[in-house]
Write a protein that holds these residues in place. Sequence first.
Motif, mmCIF file in Angstrom:
data_model
loop_
_atom_site.group_PDB
_atom_site.id
_atom_site.type_symbol
_atom_site.label_atom_id
_atom_site.label_comp_id
_atom_site.label_asym_id
_atom_site.label_seq_id
_atom_site.Cartn_x
_atom_site.Cartn_y
_atom_site.Cartn_z
ATOM 1 N N SER A 190 28.701 12.738 3.937
ATOM 2 C CA SER A 190 29.800 11.791 3.771
ATOM 3 C C SER A 190 30.854 11.960 4.861
ATOM 4 C CB SER A 190 30.462 11.945 2.403
ATOM 5 O OG SER A 190 29.609 11.471 1.396
ATOM 6 N N ILE A 191 31.175 13.185 5.202
ATOM 7 C CA ILE A 191 32.165 13.443 6.254
ATOM 8 C C ILE A 191 31.637 12.964 7.606
ATOM 9 C CG2 ILE A 191 33.358 15.279 7.523
ATOM 10 C CD1 ILE A 191 33.453 16.787 4.780
ATOM 11 N N PHE A 192 30.367 13.232 7.890
ATOM 12 C CA PHE A 192 29.750 12.773 9.131
ATOM 13 C C PHE A 192 29.802 11.248 9.237
ATOM 14 C CE2 PHE A 192 25.701 11.143 10.924
ATOM 15 C CZ PHE A 192 25.950 11.414 12.263
ATOM 16 N N VAL A 193 29.440 10.567 8.169
ATOM 17 C CA VAL A 193 29.429 9.107 8.182
ATOM 18 C C VAL A 193 30.852 8.561 8.254
ATOM 19 C CG1 VAL A 193 28.767 7.059 6.867
ATOM 20 C CG2 VAL A 193 27.225 9.007 6.989
ATOM 21 N N ALA A 194 31.793 9.193 7.578
ATOM 22 C CA ALA A 194 33.183 8.738 7.607
ATOM 23 C C ALA A 194 33.767 8.838 9.009
ATOM 24 C CB ALA A 194 34.025 9.541 6.625
ATOM 25 N N LYS A 195 33.411 9.872 9.746
ATOM 26 C CA LYS A 195 33.903 10.001 11.119
ATOM 27 C C LYS A 195 33.368 8.897 12.003
ATOM 28 C CE LYS A 195 34.693 14.980 11.141
ATOM 29 N NZ LYS A 195 34.266 16.281 11.684
ATOM 30 N N ARG A 196 32.168 8.419 11.723
ATOM 31 C CA ARG A 196 31.560 7.370 12.532
ATOM 32 C C ARG A 196 31.931 5.967 12.072
ATOM 33 N NH1 ARG A 196 25.790 8.405 14.439
ATOM 34 N NH2 ARG A 196 26.204 6.351 15.282
ATOM 35 N N GLU A 197 32.020 5.774 10.759
ATOM 36 C CA GLU A 197 32.220 4.429 10.214
ATOM 37 C C GLU A 197 33.655 4.158 9.758
ATOM 38 O OE1 GLU A 197 29.974 1.894 10.104
ATOM 39 O OE2 GLU A 197 28.608 3.199 11.197
ATOM 40 N N GLY A 198 34.420 5.207 9.456
ATOM 41 C CA GLY A 198 35.815 5.035 9.055
ATOM 42 C C GLY A 198 35.977 4.423 7.671
ATOM 43 N N LYS A 199 36.951 3.531 7.558
ATOM 44 C CA LYS A 199 37.309 2.927 6.271
ATOM 45 C C LYS A 199 36.182 2.105 5.664
ATOM 46 C CE LYS A 199 41.607 3.944 5.421
ATOM 47 N NZ LYS A 199 42.015 4.553 4.187
ATOM 48 N N ASN A 200 35.325 1.531 6.508
ATOM 49 C CA ASN A 200 34.196 0.762 5.965
ATOM 50 C C ASN A 200 33.366 1.609 5.011
ATOM 51 O OD1 ASN A 200 34.870 -1.457 7.514
ATOM 52 N ND2 ASN A 200 33.501 -0.901 9.162
ATOM 53 N N TYR A 201 33.235 2.864 5.326
ATOM 54 C CA TYR A 201 32.456 3.757 4.475
ATOM 55 C C TYR A 201 33.295 4.365 3.354
ATOM 56 C CZ TYR A 201 29.922 7.806 2.838
ATOM 57 O OH TYR A 201 29.326 8.733 2.031
ATOM 58 N N THR A 202 34.473 4.882 3.685
ATOM 59 C CA THR A 202 35.252 5.609 2.683
ATOM 60 C C THR A 202 35.712 4.713 1.533
ATOM 61 O OG1 THR A 202 37.293 5.361 3.963
ATOM 62 C CG2 THR A 202 36.017 7.391 4.277
ATOM 63 N N ASN A 203 35.816 3.406 1.760
ATOM 64 C CA ASN A 203 36.191 2.508 0.666
ATOM 65 C C ASN A 203 35.104 2.412 -0.393
ATOM 66 O OD1 ASN A 203 38.693 1.950 1.724
ATOM 67 N ND2 ASN A 203 38.015 0.138 2.807
ATOM 68 N N MET A 204 33.887 2.847 -0.073
ATOM 69 C CA MET A 204 32.790 2.829 -1.045
ATOM 70 C C MET A 204 32.795 4.057 -1.949
ATOM 71 S SD MET A 204 29.632 1.592 1.254
ATOM 72 C CE MET A 204 29.687 0.087 2.198
ATOM 73 N N LEU A 205 33.562 5.065 -1.591
ATOM 74 C CA LEU A 205 33.587 6.312 -2.351
ATOM 75 C C LEU A 205 34.558 6.214 -3.510
ATOM 76 C CD1 LEU A 205 33.728 8.828 0.633
ATOM 77 C CD2 LEU A 205 31.724 8.205 -0.714
ATOM 78 N N GLY A 206 34.380 7.079 -4.491
ATOM 79 C CA GLY A 206 35.322 7.172 -5.602
ATOM 80 C C GLY A 206 36.638 7.763 -5.114
ATOM 81 N N GLU A 207 37.680 7.613 -5.897
ATOM 82 C CA GLU A 207 39.029 8.042 -5.489
ATOM 83 C C GLU A 207 39.089 9.513 -5.094
ATOM 84 O OE1 GLU A 207 42.817 7.657 -4.347
ATOM 85 O OE2 GLU A 207 41.634 5.996 -5.108
ATOM 86 N N LYS A 208 38.498 10.378 -5.897
ATOM 87 C CA LYS A 208 38.544 11.814 -5.619
ATOM 88 C C LYS A 208 37.809 12.137 -4.323
ATOM 89 C CE LYS A 208 37.105 16.278 -7.437
ATOM 90 N NZ LYS A 208 36.268 16.959 -8.407
ATOM 91 N N ASN A 209 36.596 11.626 -4.182
ATOM 92 C CA ASN A 209 35.810 11.879 -2.978
ATOM 93 C C ASN A 209 36.437 11.230 -1.753
ATOM 94 O OD1 ASN A 209 33.929 13.316 -4.436
ATOM 95 N ND2 ASN A 209 32.599 11.553 -4.741
ATOM 96 N N ARG A 210 37.005 10.034 -1.916
ATOM 97 C CA ARG A 210 37.625 9.325 -0.792
ATOM 98 C C ARG A 210 38.776 10.135 -0.208
ATOM 99 N NH1 ARG A 210 40.065 4.537 -2.929
ATOM 100 N NH2 ARG A 210 37.927 3.945 -3.361
ATOM 101 N N THR A 211 39.615 10.680 -1.063
ATOM 102 C CA THR A 211 40.755 11.467 -0.600
ATOM 103 C C THR A 211 40.287 12.696 0.170
ATOM 104 O OG1 THR A 211 41.999 10.731 -2.532
ATOM 105 C CG2 THR A 211 42.864 12.618 -1.326
ATOM 106 N N GLU A 212 39.335 13.399 -0.388
ATOM 107 C CA GLU A 212 38.819 14.608 0.259
ATOM 108 C C GLU A 212 38.145 14.295 1.590
ATOM 109 O OE1 GLU A 212 35.527 18.126 -0.544
ATOM 110 O OE2 GLU A 212 35.989 16.702 -2.134
#
Length: 108
Positions: A49-71
């Motif tokens: 998730s961290i690897f993908v978030a660094k590459r995709e940014g908000k497009n990816y993190t908006n799909m995560l739950g609140e707890k996981n998104r924050t982390e």
Amino acid sequence: MAITVGDIYSQFPNFKQSDMIRLVGSEDFNGRTVVKLSNIASFGNRDLSIFVAKREGKNYTNMLGEKNRTEVNEVAGIKDETPKNEKSESKQDKIPMDLSIFNMKDEK
């Protein structure tokens, strides 16, 4: 951008083939096969998730739950542009409902 099977295997060389089959949704894939972001989000692997978030940014993190998104946002270095306490209101002046455009004075 898109995350491919090759991207995941190059970042995580010990990634299990059974997990990749689960991510792709098929046993027929190669290094260029694109993995859906929603599949990665539901997979639940923190490092992936961290690897993908660094590459995709908000497009990816908006799909995560609140707890996981924050982390994931914190570790990936993604800033949250909208503070939670601030209401999103229009910055325009409000015109009272009982005021007519014919009653308004021209400001010069």
